[in-house]
Design a protein around this motif. Structure first.
Motif, short mmCIF file in Angstrom:
data_model
loop_
_atom_site.label_atom_id
_atom_site.label_comp_id
_atom_site.label_asym_id
_atom_site.label_seq_id
_atom_site.Cartn_x
_atom_site.Cartn_y
_atom_site.Cartn_z
N HIS A 168 2.52 17.07 57.38
CA HIS A 168 1.48 15.83 57.97
C HIS A 168 0.73 16.47 59.18
CE1 HIS A 168 4.53 13.16 55.96
NE2 HIS A 168 3.41 13.35 55.20
N PHE A 169 1.20 17.55 59.74
CA PHE A 169 0.37 18.26 60.74
C PHE A 169 -1.08 18.81 60.07
CE2 PHE A 169 1.92 18.59 65.01
CZ PHE A 169 3.32 17.87 64.97
N PRO A 170 -2.29 18.57 61.06
CA PRO A 170 -3.59 19.24 60.13
C PRO A 170 -3.34 20.68 59.99
CG PRO A 170 -3.85 17.85 62.37
CD PRO A 170 -2.40 18.20 62.17
N LEU A 171 -3.74 21.40 58.99
CA LEU A 171 -3.49 22.59 58.60
C LEU A 171 -4.59 23.48 59.02
CD1 LEU A 171 -1.88 22.37 55.02
CD2 LEU A 171 -0.87 22.63 57.10
N ASN A 172 -4.32 24.54 59.28
CA ASN A 172 -5.08 25.91 59.72
C ASN A 172 -5.13 26.95 58.68
OD1 ASN A 172 -6.03 24.47 62.27
ND2 ASN A 172 -4.26 25.84 63.42
N ASP A 173 -5.75 28.01 58.92
CA ASP A 173 -5.68 29.02 57.66
C ASP A 173 -5.20 30.28 58.47
OD1 ASP A 173 -5.81 30.34 55.37
OD2 ASP A 173 -7.96 30.37 55.40
N PRO A 174 -4.04 30.89 58.40
CA PRO A 174 -2.89 30.24 57.19
C PRO A 174 -2.16 28.96 57.91
CG PRO A 174 -2.06 32.23 58.65
CD PRO A 174 -3.55 32.33 58.78
N PRO A 175 -1.42 28.25 57.09
CA PRO A 175 -0.83 27.05 57.68
C PRO A 175 0.32 27.48 58.80
CG PRO A 175 -0.17 27.41 55.40
CD PRO A 175 -1.41 28.57 55.75
N SER A 176 0.90 28.60 58.78
CA SER A 176 1.82 28.80 59.89
C SER A 176 1.28 28.64 61.18
CB SER A 176 2.39 30.06 59.45
OG SER A 176 1.58 31.32 59.60
N ASP A 177 0.00 28.91 61.45
CA ASP A 177 -0.62 28.73 62.78
C ASP A 177 -0.21 27.66 63.72
OD1 ASP A 177 -3.68 30.56 61.94
OD2 ASP A 177 -1.54 31.10 62.19
N ASN A 178 0.22 26.38 63.03
CA ASN A 178 0.45 25.22 63.66
C ASN A 178 1.77 25.26 64.12
OD1 ASN A 178 -2.02 24.32 63.78
ND2 ASN A 178 -1.89 23.13 61.97
N ARG A 179 2.83 26.13 63.47
CA ARG A 179 4.13 26.19 63.82
C ARG A 179 4.58 25.80 65.61
NH1 ARG A 179 6.63 30.62 60.04
NH2 ARG A 179 4.99 31.49 60.66
N ASP A 180 3.89 26.66 66.52
CA ASP A 180 4.07 26.28 67.95
C ASP A 180 3.85 24.99 68.34
OD1 ASP A 180 4.84 29.11 68.72
OD2 ASP A 180 3.03 29.64 67.81
N PHE A 181 2.69 24.57 67.85
CA PHE A 181 2.18 23.16 68.24
C PHE A 181 3.22 22.18 67.77
CE2 PHE A 181 -0.25 19.22 66.80
CZ PHE A 181 -0.34 18.74 68.31
N PHE A 182 3.76 22.49 66.62
CA PHE A 182 4.66 21.35 65.88
C PHE A 182 6.11 21.53 66.77
CE2 PHE A 182 8.25 20.74 63.02
CZ PHE A 182 7.83 19.44 62.41
N ALA A 183 6.51 22.61 67.12
CA ALA A 183 7.80 22.89 67.98
C ALA A 183 7.79 22.33 69.21
CB ALA A 183 8.15 24.32 67.79
N GLU A 184 6.51 22.27 69.77
CA GLU A 184 6.34 21.60 71.05
C GLU A 184 6.25 20.25 70.97
OE1 GLU A 184 2.97 21.54 74.70
OE2 GLU A 184 2.77 22.98 72.98
N PHE A 185 5.71 19.61 69.90
CA PHE A 185 5.86 18.31 69.76
C PHE A 185 7.14 17.62 69.30
CE2 PHE A 185 6.06 14.90 66.31
CZ PHE A 185 5.65 13.88 67.11
N VAL A 186 8.04 18.38 68.58
CA VAL A 186 9.34 17.84 68.37
C VAL A 186 10.17 17.91 69.52
CG1 VAL A 186 11.33 18.27 66.87
CG2 VAL A 186 9.24 18.65 66.10
N ASP A 187 10.16 19.22 70.52
CA ASP A 187 10.87 19.20 71.65
C ASP A 187 10.58 17.92 72.57
OD1 ASP A 187 11.92 21.63 70.87
OD2 ASP A 187 10.49 22.89 71.98
N ARG A 188 9.24 17.91 72.57
CA ARG A 188 8.86 16.71 73.71
C ARG A 188 9.23 15.21 73.19
NH1 ARG A 188 6.03 15.78 78.20
NH2 ARG A 188 4.63 14.22 78.42
N ALA A 189 9.14 15.15 72.06
CA ALA A 189 9.52 13.83 71.29
C ALA A 189 11.09 13.53 71.50
CB ALA A 189 9.23 13.55 69.73
N LEU A 190 11.83 14.45 71.48
CA LEU A 190 13.32 14.33 71.52
C LEU A 190 13.73 14.24 72.98
CD1 LEU A 190 14.77 17.02 68.77
CD2 LEU A 190 14.67 14.32 68.79
N ILE A 191 12.89 14.92 73.74
CA ILE A 191 13.26 14.46 75.29
C ILE A 191 12.79 13.26 75.81
CG2 ILE A 191 12.17 15.38 77.57
CD1 ILE A 191 11.83 18.19 76.47
N LEU A 192 11.97 12.47 75.20
CA LEU A 192 11.23 11.41 75.63
C LEU A 192 12.28 10.36 74.90
CD1 LEU A 192 7.49 11.70 75.38
CD2 LEU A 192 8.86 11.56 77.60
N ARG A 193 12.79 10.63 73.75
CA ARG A 193 13.62 9.50 72.93
C ARG A 193 14.77 9.19 73.54
NH1 ARG A 193 16.28 6.72 69.94
NH2 ARG A 193 15.75 6.11 67.86
#
Length: 446
Positions: free
Chosen positions: A61-86
């Motif tokens: 569901h994250f906006p895809l770049n080319d190649p799609p793996s380029d978004n993984r750092d952003f995704f990991a940072e989002f999950v880290d932050r969401a779990l800290i705030l939760r």
């Protein structure tokens, strides 16, 4: 009337005016990324996402770049932050879909620990495959997350779903006593025979087990008094002679979807009421495989729901046929992918003879690639009687109006003495679909 009056008094009402319980219910349908973004709507919305009992982190569901793996750092940072705030309040579901690479190992480890120990998730879903398009140009296709099974003893996970992981079981698996775990789904996981045995012994309350695209088993044995549902899909290895033995006296449901075990053994299963078999027929030996699985029904005489291809004509001349006394007296619901050729009708007539109490039958048209010439001479005459004394409803899917299909409708009218209706779903033509045709009053003549 009351709702109309309220609307009249408050013409400028918005979503903000709804009770928090309703807003929370709305957010349960959102991926966590979208749920978090709603915190920008207003002050009232800001804390709502953190109160949800469902966390769904979906990389797709994250906006895809080319190649799609380029978004993984952003995704990991989002999950880290969401779990800290939760807040560390118990949740019902933690779901993660992600394209794994070894450099994200510490991230995923912390997410899993947080879901299990801090959030006390009742369901844990980890999917590291998503779709093949994410792996075509990505070296991470060969990277697999090493799931730390021992972490579960610190939580309350009841449902575990793992896709494309390495499974590391502790040496003391049998002594772990994961009493909360009742359902397990493993997809694309290497499993040895000992892994299967250890999983069952270490999860004494495991009631549902589904293995899909798993490999490595040679002589798999599933022995459990707790097990109620088993499902196997796409388990095959053309170079090995693997076998499966099932001894689960309280088993209620079993399913085989394209599984090519050389030997199938099912100990007497008096509680088994749902039985399903699906095999893609490519070569002649696939019929023999189908026959070996169907023979397991002799150990499950009380089946009520049956779903399998109509290759029953093959059992009629099999070297290892069903016993002459075999009957499925409890069978009342039948789902049958079938054609309507002479071969198909011979098989269907034989199955109906064994199942005099079928009330509901769903037939989905498929081309079984069976030629009438394949029917042995002793069955060359068209069956003149179909035993359907209890049949009340028949649903025919993918109906195209061929002479064979029309002939079968006539057979139903003639032999189904208590039939109440036939529901016909015509095959779709392009984007055009048709409403079902219901024949509720069966005429004496066509």
């Amino acid at each position: 009337m009351e709702a109309t009056a309220i609307t009249h008094r408050n013409p400028n009402r918005t979503l903000n005016d709804l009770p928090e319980e309703i807003l929370l219910h709305i957010l349960t349908f959102f991926p966590t990324l979208d749920a978090v973004q709603t915190s920008l709507i207003s002050r009232k919305w800001r804390p709502l996402w953190s109160r949800l009992r469902f966390l769904r982190f979906s990389y797709e569901h994250f906006p895809l770049n080319d190649p799609p793996s380029d978004n993984r750092d952003f995704f990991a940072e989002f999950v880290d932050r969401a779990l800290i705030l939760r807040p560390h309040h118990p949740i019902d579901l933690f779901s993660l879909s992600f394209i794994y690479h070894h450099r994200f190992g510490l991230h995923v480890d912390s997410w899993v620990r947080s879901a299990v120990t801090h959030l006390r998730a009742r369901e844990l879903h980890l999917d590291f495959f998503i779709d093949r398009e994410y792996h075509q140009t990505d070296e991470s296709f060969n990277h697999k997350y090493d799931f730390p099974f021992a972490v579960l003893r610190n939580g309350a996970v009841a449902v575990l779903k793992l896709t494309r992981v390495e499974l590391t079981l502790p040496a003391s698996m049998a002594a772990m006593g994961l009493v909360s775990l009742s359902s397990m789904y493993l997809d694309e996981v290497y499993m040895t025979d000992q892994n299967v045995t250890d999983l069952i012994s270490g999860c004494p309350n495991l009631e549902e087990l589904e293995l899909q695209h798993c490999w490595g088993m040679e002589k798999m044995k599933i022995h459990s008094k707790k097990m109620k549902k088993l499902a196997f899909a796409y388990i095959y290895d053309s170079e090995s002679r693997n076998s499966i033995e099932i001894d689960c006296p309280n088993l209620c449901s079993i399913s085989f979807d394209n599984c090519s075990f050389t030997q199938f053994v099912l100990k007497f299963a008096p509680a088994l009421v749902e039985f399903s078999v699906s095999i893609v027929q490519i070569e002649e030996h696939d019929y023999d495989l189908w026959c070996r699985i169907v023979k397991l029904l002799e150990q499950a005489p009380y089946v009520k729901q049956l779903n399998l291809q109509n290759w029953w004509f093959k059992l009629l001349t099999s070297e290892d046929p069903l016993s002459k006394s075999f009957k499925l007296h409890n069978l009342n619901h039948l789902e049958l992918p079938t054609g309507y050729t002479h071969c198909d009708l011979v098989g269907l007539a034989a199955l109906l003879e064994l199942s005099p109490n079928i009330e509901n039958m769903i037939l989905d048209y498929v081309d079984n690639n069976a030629k009438d010439g394949m029917v042995p001479e002793e069955f060359s005459k068209k069956p003149d009687r179909f035993n359907m004394p209890s049949l009340k409803q028949v649903t025919m899917k993918s109906y195209s109006g061929t002479p064979d299909e029309a002939n079968f409708v006539n057979i139903l009218k003639k032999h189904a003495v208590v039939l109440e209706k036939i529901v016909i779903h015509h095959i779709e033509v392009g984007e055009k679909s048709f409403s079902p045709v219901v024949i509720s009053k069966i005429p004496c003549k066509v």
